[in-house]
Design an enzyme around this catalytic site. Structure first.
Site, PDB file in Angstrom:
ATOM      1  CD1 TRP A 126      -2.182  -2.286   1.983  1.00  0.00           C
ATOM      2  CD2 TRP A 126      -2.776  -1.118   0.033  1.00  0.00           C
ATOM      3  NE1 TRP A 126      -3.025  -3.035   1.624  1.00  0.00           N
ATOM      4  CE2 TRP A 126      -3.580  -2.449   0.281  1.00  0.00           C
ATOM      5  CE3 TRP A 126      -3.253  -0.508  -1.002  1.00  0.00           C
ATOM      6  CZ2 TRP A 126      -4.652  -2.856  -0.693  1.00  0.00           C
ATOM      7  CZ3 TRP A 126      -4.296  -1.040  -1.952  1.00  0.00           C
ATOM      8  CH2 TRP A 126      -5.025  -2.139  -1.701  1.00  0.00           C
TER       9      TRP A 126
ATOM     10  CG  ASP B 226      -2.462   4.490   4.623  1.00  0.00           C
ATOM     11  OD1 ASP B 226      -3.644   4.087   5.053  1.00  0.00           O
ATOM     12  OD2 ASP B 226      -2.428   3.758   3.198  1.00  0.00           O
TER      13      ASP B 226
ATOM     14  CE  LYS C 168      -8.137  -1.753   5.739  1.00  0.00           C
ATOM     15  NZ  LYS C 168      -7.937  -3.071   5.142  1.00  0.00           N
TER      16      LYS C 168
HETATM   17  N1  PMP Z   1      -4.036   1.704   2.668  1.00  0.00           N
HETATM   18  C1  PMP Z   1      -3.984   0.607   3.460  1.00  0.00           C
HETATM   19  C2  PMP Z   1      -2.957   0.404   4.567  1.00  0.00           C
HETATM   20  C3  PMP Z   1      -4.898  -0.534   3.241  1.00  0.00           C
HETATM   21  O1  PMP Z   1      -4.811  -1.353   4.058  1.00  0.00           O
HETATM   22  C4  PMP Z   1      -5.814  -0.309   2.241  1.00  0.00           C
HETATM   23  C5  PMP Z   1      -6.737  -1.507   1.858  1.00  0.00           C
HETATM   24  N2  PMP Z   1      -6.621  -2.572   2.411  1.00  0.00           N
HETATM   25  C6  PMP Z   1      -5.882   0.653   1.433  1.00  0.00           C
HETATM   26  C7  PMP Z   1      -4.814   1.745   1.669  1.00  0.00           C
HETATM   27  C8  PMP Z   1      -6.744   0.817   0.197  1.00  0.00           C
HETATM   28  O2  PMP Z   1      -7.867   1.005   0.513  1.00  0.00           O
HETATM   29  P1  PMP Z   1      -8.985   1.295  -0.693  1.00  0.00           P
HETATM   30  O3  PMP Z   1      -9.402  -0.061  -0.913  1.00  0.00           O
HETATM   31  O4  PMP Z   1     -10.335   1.791   0.059  1.00  0.00           O
HETATM   32  O5  PMP Z   1      -8.752   2.117  -1.555  1.00  0.00           O
END
Ligand code: PMP
Length: 357
Positions: A103, A171, A195
């Site tokens: 991510w 993030d 989450k």
């Molecule tokens: N950042 C992190 C740390 C994540 O775990 C996730 C999704 N699991 C995201 C960003 C992406 O989120 P989204 O699917 O809502 O775009």
């Protein structure tokens, strides 16, 4: 009616029974409006009250004052991967990214569309099984430094907050409000809500007001933090139901308290890591204990046969969502705030039974 499953998914994560109950009640009838929450006007006073209560709760739970703005944005985590560089990375400028997982890497890839990206540290060479060392020198010329507090796919978590003189952006999608943290150290932090904070599709963004003065690029209003703040997150037709579910999660979090939540999260993670560390069958992906996540516990089995057999056993015992991400394989058990201690105890017992067999 089929029994509700024990859900260890990485997201969408389980929501507390009270939250599901309140949300379904509101679908039938929202307060005395004579409407379902799904029909509630996004510019009416009832939704404004929801937005304002959300903001107040976020400020209280994060211990931040009026120097910060709280936004509810559509597009989940990835939209923030776009909006952050769009707003804060001037073309010709450079931003620093810590590459601690997929991510984090995706966030930095998105940023390259808007300006220069410096990878300040990476642990890619170890398949992200550890956190990269924080760089000793971070140039003051960087527009900001971006990092990911919890790496959902690999199960690492940064337990010590780094120091920088440039704005720090984080993030926090997979560990927001899971433990005590000094949120005032951040110029901006965000979390996809699926989450610890609600139903998928939204992101909560908390932005220190002085950051708004740093936006130099001309942007369409939907992509501009300045416009979103001005319109109080109600620029377009808002996701009223999604924000309401986040409000229910925030109320639940406040009721339980961050102290109790952190204590329980530590207990859940400790129990599971202990079982894995003493197992003749399973091995934790993250060996460095100080880097281990309290939220996502990743591990593998000694043979493919054992991996399949354990998944089948979990399935038979009403457990879902423990298959690991394809980048790591094996298992990933996510222990977000709404996962109960009893559910983790049940899983640990099952691991014991499996090993005996
Ligand atoms: N950042 C992190 C740390 C994540 O775990 C996730 C999704 N699991 C995201 C960003 C992406 O989120 P989204 O699917 O809502 O775009």
């Amino acid at each position: 009616m089929q029994q509700k499953k024990i859900n260890f998914n990485a997201g969408p994560a389980p929501l507390p029974a009270e939250v599901l109950h309140e949300a379904s009640k509101a679908i039938r009838k929202y307060k005395d409006t004579g409407l379902s929450i799904l029909e509630l006007p996004h510019r009416g006073k009832d939704f404004l009250e929801i937005v304002e209560e959300c903001k107040a709760l976020v400020k209280e739970l994060c211990g931040i004052g009026d120097a910060y703005e709280v936004l509810w944005m559509q597009g989940g985590g990835r939209m923030q991967f776009c909006m952050i560089p769009m707003n804060f990375l001037p073309s010709g400028g450079s931003a620093g990214y810590i590459d601690s997982g997929r991510w984090a890497e995706e966030a930095l890839e998105y940023a390259t569309h808007y300006g220069g990206v410096e990878i300040l540290a990476t642990s890619k060479q170890s398949n992200y099984s550890r956190l990269p060392a924080w760089p000793s020198i971070v140039s003051d010329a960087l527009a900001y430094v971006h990092f990911t507090t919890n790496n959902t796919i690999y199960g690492t978590q940064c337990h010590h907050m780094p120091e920088t003189r440039v704005p720090l952006i984080a993030d926090m999608s997979s560990d927001i409000l899971s433990c005590h943290r000094d949120y005032t150290r951040y110029s901006l932090f965000y979390a996809a809500v699926q989450k610890n904070l609600g139903a998928a599709g939204l992101a909560m963004v908390v932005i220190r007001k002085d950051m708004l003065g740093r936006i130099s690029r001309s942007l369409p209003p939907m992509m501009s933090f300045k416009e979103q703040v001005k319109e109080n997150s109600i620029l377009n037709t808002a996701n009223v139901f999604g924000v309401f579910v986040s409000l229910l999660m925030l109320r639940w979090t406040k009721e339980k308290g961050i102290d109790a939540i952190e204590k329980e999260n530590r207990k859940k993670a400790h129990m599971l890591y202990e079982a894995i560390d003493h197992s003749p069958v399973f091995t934790a992906h993250v060996q460095e204990k100080a880097h281990r996540s309290l939220m996502n516990v990743c591990f593998t089995a000694n043979t493919l046969e054992n991996e399949k057999a354990f998944i089948a056993l979990c399935d038979k015992n009403n457990i879902t969502g423990i298959k690991g991400h394809r980048f790591v394989g094996g298992f990933r058990v996510s222990l977000y705030n709404a996962v109960s201690l009893e559910d983790v105890e049940f899983l640990v017992e099952l691991i014991g039974k499996f090993e005996k067999k």
